[in-house]
Design an enzyme around this catalytic site. Structure first.
Site, PDB file in Angstrom:
ATOM      1  N   ARG A 211     116.383 -11.769  25.323  1.00 21.52           N
ATOM      2  CA  ARG A 211     116.385 -11.112  26.632  1.00 21.52           C
ATOM      3  C   ARG A 211     117.411 -11.635  27.622  1.00 21.52           C
ATOM      4  O   ARG A 211     117.640 -11.010  28.650  1.00 21.52           O
ATOM      5  CB  ARG A 211     114.984 -11.212  27.247  1.00 21.52           C
ATOM      6  CG  ARG A 211     114.000 -10.256  26.593  1.00 21.52           C
ATOM      7  CD  ARG A 211     112.580 -10.622  26.922  1.00 21.52           C
ATOM      8  NE  ARG A 211     112.277 -11.935  26.362  1.00 21.52           N
ATOM      9  CZ  ARG A 211     111.105 -12.543  26.456  1.00 21.52           C
ATOM     10  NH1 ARG A 211     110.127 -11.986  27.125  1.00 21.52           N
ATOM     11  NH2 ARG A 211     110.910 -13.710  25.898  1.00 21.52           N
TER      12      ARG A 211
ATOM     13  N   TYR B  30      98.094 -18.497  15.457  1.00 20.41           N
ATOM     14  CA  TYR B  30      98.077 -17.164  16.099  1.00 20.41           C
ATOM     15  C   TYR B  30      97.040 -16.254  15.446  1.00 20.41           C
ATOM     16  O   TYR B  30      96.364 -15.481  16.117  1.00 20.41           O
ATOM     17  CB  TYR B  30      99.468 -16.519  16.025  1.00 20.41           C
ATOM     18  CG  TYR B  30     100.479 -17.186  16.931  1.00 20.41           C
ATOM     19  CD1 TYR B  30     100.555 -16.853  18.282  1.00 20.41           C
ATOM     20  CD2 TYR B  30     101.352 -18.155  16.442  1.00 20.41           C
ATOM     21  CE1 TYR B  30     101.478 -17.465  19.125  1.00 20.41           C
ATOM     22  CE2 TYR B  30     102.278 -18.781  17.273  1.00 20.41           C
ATOM     23  CZ  TYR B  30     102.338 -18.432  18.612  1.00 20.41           C
ATOM     24  OH  TYR B  30     103.237 -19.043  19.438  1.00 20.41           O
TER      25      TYR B  30
ATOM     26  N   ASP C 218     110.371 -11.654  13.502  1.00 22.43           N
ATOM     27  CA  ASP C 218     109.450 -12.566  14.187  1.00 22.43           C
ATOM     28  C   ASP C 218     108.575 -13.240  13.147  1.00 22.43           C
ATOM     29  O   ASP C 218     108.384 -12.716  12.044  1.00 22.43           O
ATOM     30  CB  ASP C 218     108.572 -11.810  15.192  1.00 22.43           C
ATOM     31  CG  ASP C 218     107.943 -12.780  16.187  1.00 22.43           C
ATOM     32  OD1 ASP C 218     108.600 -13.148  17.171  1.00 22.43           O
ATOM     33  OD2 ASP C 218     106.792 -13.211  15.954  1.00 22.43           O
TER      34      ASP C 218
ATOM     35  N   ARG D 183     116.682 -18.418  18.954  1.00 24.14           N
ATOM     36  CA  ARG D 183     116.435 -17.188  19.725  1.00 24.14           C
ATOM     37  C   ARG D 183     117.719 -16.650  20.347  1.00 24.14           C
ATOM     38  O   ARG D 183     117.706 -16.114  21.455  1.00 24.14           O
ATOM     39  CB  ARG D 183     115.406 -17.430  20.831  1.00 24.14           C
ATOM     40  CG  ARG D 183     114.031 -17.809  20.341  1.00 24.14           C
ATOM     41  CD  ARG D 183     113.278 -16.564  19.875  1.00 24.14           C
ATOM     42  NE  ARG D 183     111.876 -16.861  19.666  1.00 24.14           N
ATOM     43  CZ  ARG D 183     110.928 -16.575  20.553  1.00 24.14           C
ATOM     44  NH1 ARG D 183     111.218 -15.989  21.672  1.00 24.14           N
ATOM     45  NH2 ARG D 183     109.682 -16.887  20.280  1.00 24.14           N
TER      46      ARG D 183
ATOM     47  N   ARG E 111     116.304  -3.057  23.246  1.00 27.22           N
ATOM     48  CA  ARG E 111     114.853  -3.296  23.288  1.00 27.22           C
ATOM     49  C   ARG E 111     114.144  -2.164  24.013  1.00 27.22           C
ATOM     50  O   ARG E 111     113.080  -1.707  23.588  1.00 27.22           O
ATOM     51  CB  ARG E 111     114.626  -4.642  23.988  1.00 27.22           C
ATOM     52  CG  ARG E 111     113.196  -5.027  24.255  1.00 27.22           C
ATOM     53  CD  ARG E 111     112.512  -5.492  22.996  1.00 27.22           C
ATOM     54  NE  ARG E 111     111.097  -5.697  23.244  1.00 27.22           N
ATOM     55  CZ  ARG E 111     110.191  -4.733  23.239  1.00 27.22           C
ATOM     56  NH1 ARG E 111     110.538  -3.486  23.013  1.00 27.22           N
ATOM     57  NH2 ARG E 111     108.913  -5.014  23.456  1.00 27.22           N
TER      58      ARG E 111
HETATM   59  O1  CP3 Z   1     117.314 -14.735  17.628  1.00 23.39           O
HETATM   60  C1  CP3 Z   1     116.416 -15.247  16.930  1.00 23.39           C
HETATM   61  O2  CP3 Z   1     116.105 -16.453  16.991  1.00 23.39           O
HETATM   62  C2  CP3 Z   1     115.746 -14.387  15.872  1.00 23.39           C
HETATM   63  C3  CP3 Z   1     114.528 -13.784  16.235  1.00 23.39           C
HETATM   64  C4  CP3 Z   1     113.238 -14.548  16.509  1.00 23.39           C
HETATM   65  C5  CP3 Z   1     112.263 -14.046  17.405  1.00 23.39           C
HETATM   66  N1  CP3 Z   1     111.159 -14.818  17.319  1.00 23.39           N
HETATM   67  C6  CP3 Z   1     112.446 -12.848  18.238  1.00 23.39           C
HETATM   68  C7  CP3 Z   1     111.538 -12.626  19.397  1.00 23.39           C
HETATM   69  C8  CP3 Z   1     112.711 -15.710  15.940  1.00 23.39           C
HETATM   70  C9  CP3 Z   1     113.364 -16.687  14.960  1.00 23.39           C
HETATM   71  C10 CP3 Z   1     111.385 -15.857  16.446  1.00 23.39           C
HETATM   72  C11 CP3 Z   1     110.488 -16.952  16.026  1.00 23.39           C
HETATM   73  C12 CP3 Z   1     109.178 -17.084  16.675  1.00 23.39           C
HETATM   74  N2  CP3 Z   1     108.340 -16.089  17.129  1.00 23.39           N
HETATM   75  C13 CP3 Z   1     108.511 -18.325  16.846  1.00 23.39           C
HETATM   76  C14 CP3 Z   1     109.036 -19.656  16.382  1.00 23.39           C
HETATM   77  C15 CP3 Z   1     110.047 -20.222  17.317  1.00 23.39           C
HETATM   78  C16 CP3 Z   1     109.478 -20.675  18.643  1.00 23.39           C
HETATM   79  O3  CP3 Z   1     109.911 -20.115  19.654  1.00 23.39           O
HETATM   80  O4  CP3 Z   1     108.644 -21.598  18.651  1.00 23.39           O
HETATM   81  C17 CP3 Z   1     107.279 -18.064  17.477  1.00 23.39           C
HETATM   82  C18 CP3 Z   1     106.233 -19.092  17.878  1.00 23.39           C
HETATM   83  C19 CP3 Z   1     107.171 -16.652  17.629  1.00 23.39           C
HETATM   84  C20 CP3 Z   1     106.017 -15.881  18.178  1.00 23.39           C
HETATM   85  C21 CP3 Z   1     106.425 -15.107  19.368  1.00 23.39           C
HETATM   86  N3  CP3 Z   1     107.209 -13.964  19.350  1.00 23.39           N
HETATM   87  C22 CP3 Z   1     106.112 -15.384  20.702  1.00 23.39           C
HETATM   88  C23 CP3 Z   1     105.264 -16.555  21.181  1.00 23.39           C
HETATM   89  C24 CP3 Z   1     106.695 -14.377  21.481  1.00 23.39           C
HETATM   90  C25 CP3 Z   1     106.545 -14.176  22.963  1.00 23.39           C
HETATM   91  C26 CP3 Z   1     107.331 -15.178  23.732  1.00 23.39           C
HETATM   92  C27 CP3 Z   1     108.561 -14.548  24.266  1.00 23.39           C
HETATM   93  O5  CP3 Z   1     109.617 -15.198  24.195  1.00 23.39           O
HETATM   94  O6  CP3 Z   1     108.441 -13.428  24.784  1.00 23.39           O
HETATM   95  C28 CP3 Z   1     107.420 -13.534  20.614  1.00 23.39           C
HETATM   96  C29 CP3 Z   1     108.235 -12.345  20.983  1.00 23.39           C
HETATM   97  C30 CP3 Z   1     109.680 -12.375  20.630  1.00 23.39           C
HETATM   98  N4  CP3 Z   1     110.167 -12.754  19.403  1.00 23.39           N
HETATM   99  C31 CP3 Z   1     110.772 -12.004  21.458  1.00 23.39           C
HETATM  100  C32 CP3 Z   1     111.943 -12.144  20.688  1.00 23.39           C
HETATM  101  C33 CP3 Z   1     113.356 -11.825  21.106  1.00 23.39           C
HETATM  102  C34 CP3 Z   1     110.662 -11.486  22.889  1.00 23.39           C
HETATM  103  C35 CP3 Z   1     109.949 -10.177  22.944  1.00 23.39           C
HETATM  104  C36 CP3 Z   1     110.766  -9.023  23.462  1.00 23.39           C
HETATM  105  O7  CP3 Z   1     111.999  -9.020  23.423  1.00 23.39           O
HETATM  106  O8  CP3 Z   1     110.123  -8.054  23.901  1.00 23.39           O
END
Ligand code: CP3
Length: 341
Positions: free
Chosen positions: A28, A149, A74, A24, A37
């Site tokens: 943020r 999910y 994502d 990640r 964003r």
């Molecule tokens: O920089 C990176 O790693 C690349 C982008 C990336 C994101 N999500 C961006 C993201 C990657 C590789 C993911 C993988 C992801 N997404 C996983 C597997 C890794 C893990 O954390 O276990 C999972 C379970 C998800 C599902 C998901 N997406 C969740 C549970 C959430 C909300 C939690 C949170 O951190 O807010 C997201 C949203 C998300 N995906 C964000 C980002 C940067 C945040 C949302 C935002 O910026 O508005």
């Protein structure tokens, strides 16, 4: 040494210092990410707008001496592309309209790659933009994690909805998993053909399964994805990250055929050192909260992780995603320490 340190490590070379990237790493905790964003509209708009997705993918590499960029997208773009309703609520995370035994048949696996064309365009542009020593990582969610999910409609601590669905509706569950394996193979192959050097399988919910279900929901689908991707892209490097696999880790590594194993932060270093095949590359496994707290404890733990994997190929990373309140100065401190030796 080959040109890309991270790829060399995946091929089994042991480098003097481990290459590093951060799960990640675009996110943020970076003010420049929050700025993009805010103007992107929804989170999925950001994922599907190549100009913006390229920009946020590259942001962490401008600040830190990282060895890899990970495609900004994502794991839930696959359910979205299958035709399920997916949205991301600020503060709530992902919300999906849960699938039912009846609605699974109406999903559209044949359209996944076409609907994800904007993400593949992002990969192409990243390939062109990155320096030759930087590795480009593509990814998808592993079928079980994505299914949790799709069935539960949101994240949950115990994945109870999906676990019960798998037990009560075995045929519909099998159809869903089958669809996710096939879609993931197509999507990962397309990412590799668009220019990704390596792909990672995020199995974020590999915990909470008994060993029989771990074998059928985690190992077998991940194994089939590895096999399916390599049929189309021979030798494609693949990292598996089965978070929480604990006592199932060695079995996962041996049976899926991944090139490297991502380790979560609860995996004891000594267990990893002694229970995983000696030549198997590993990735991880710093607790993200150590990076929030910073200071001496961070330095000591970074050194301990590097020392534990001194005799095998190792990619330094966190044991799960970086959290939004991580100070940027701590990330600089981490990267400098890993690089400096
Ligand atoms: O920089 C990176 O790693 C690349 C982008 C990336 C994101 N999500 C961006 C993201 C990657 C590789 C993911 C993988 C992801 N997404 C996983 C597997 C890794 C893990 O954390 O276990 C999972 C379970 C998800 C599902 C998901 N997406 C969740 C549970 C959430 C909300 C939690 C949170 O951190 O807010 C997201 C949203 C998300 N995906 C964000 C980002 C940067 C945040 C949302 C935002 O910026 O508005």
């Amino acid at each position: 040494m080959s040109l890309k340190p991270l790829l060399a490590t995946l091929r089994g070379e042991k480098l003097a210092r481990p290459p590093i990237w951060i799960m990640r790493q675009a996110g943020r905790y970076l003010p420049e990410y929050r700025e993009v964003r805010a103007k992107a509209g929804t989170f999925l708009d950001l994922c599907y707008t190549p100009d913006l997705a390229v920009e946020v993918t590259l942001q962490p590499l401008r600040r830190f001496d990282l060895d890899a960029a990970i495609l900004f997208s994502d794991i839930l773009v696959i359910p979205d592309a299958l035709g399920q309703k997916v949205r991301f609520e600020v503060g709530e995370g992902p919300l999906l309209e849960p699938v039912t035994a009846a609605s699974i048949a109406a999903l559209q696996p044949e359209r996944v790659v076409e609907r994800l064309a904007p993400v593949l365009e992002t990969v192409k542009r990243l390939r062109a933009a990155l320096a030759p020593d930087k590795t480009l990582i593509g990814f998808c969610g592993s079928p079980w994690t994505v299914a949790t999910y799709m069935i539960g409609g949101r994240g949950s601590p115990d994945q109870a909805a999906a676990r019960l669905f798998a037990l009560r509706e075995p045929q519909a569950f099998a159809a869903l998993m089958e669809m996710l394996v096939a879609s993931s193979v197509d999507y990962l192959v397309a990412q590799l053909q668009a220019g990704a050097d390596v792909v990672q399988l995020f199995e974020s919910w590999a915990l909470n399964l008994d060993d029989e279900n771990f074998a059928s929901h985690v190992i077998e689908p991940n194994r089939r994805i590895v096999e399916g991707v390599r049929q189309k892209v021979p030798g494609a490097p693949i990292i598996g990250f089965p978070r929480g696999a604990a006592g199932n880790l060695a079995r996962y590594a041996a049976q899926t055929g991944v090139d490297a194993l991502g380790l979560d932060y609860a995996t004891p270093l000594e267990f990893a050192r002694t229970h995983l095949p000696a030549a198997l590359p590993v990735q991880g496994n710093l607790d993200p909260l150590r990076l929030v707290a910073g200071g001496d404890q961070l330095d000591r733990r970074v050194d301990a992780i590097i020392a534990a994997f001194a005799d095998r190929p190792h990619i330094f990373n966190l044991g799960h995603g970086i959290v939004p309140d991580t100070p940027i100065a701590h990330v600089e401190r981490l990267v400098n320490r890993v690089k400096a030796g």
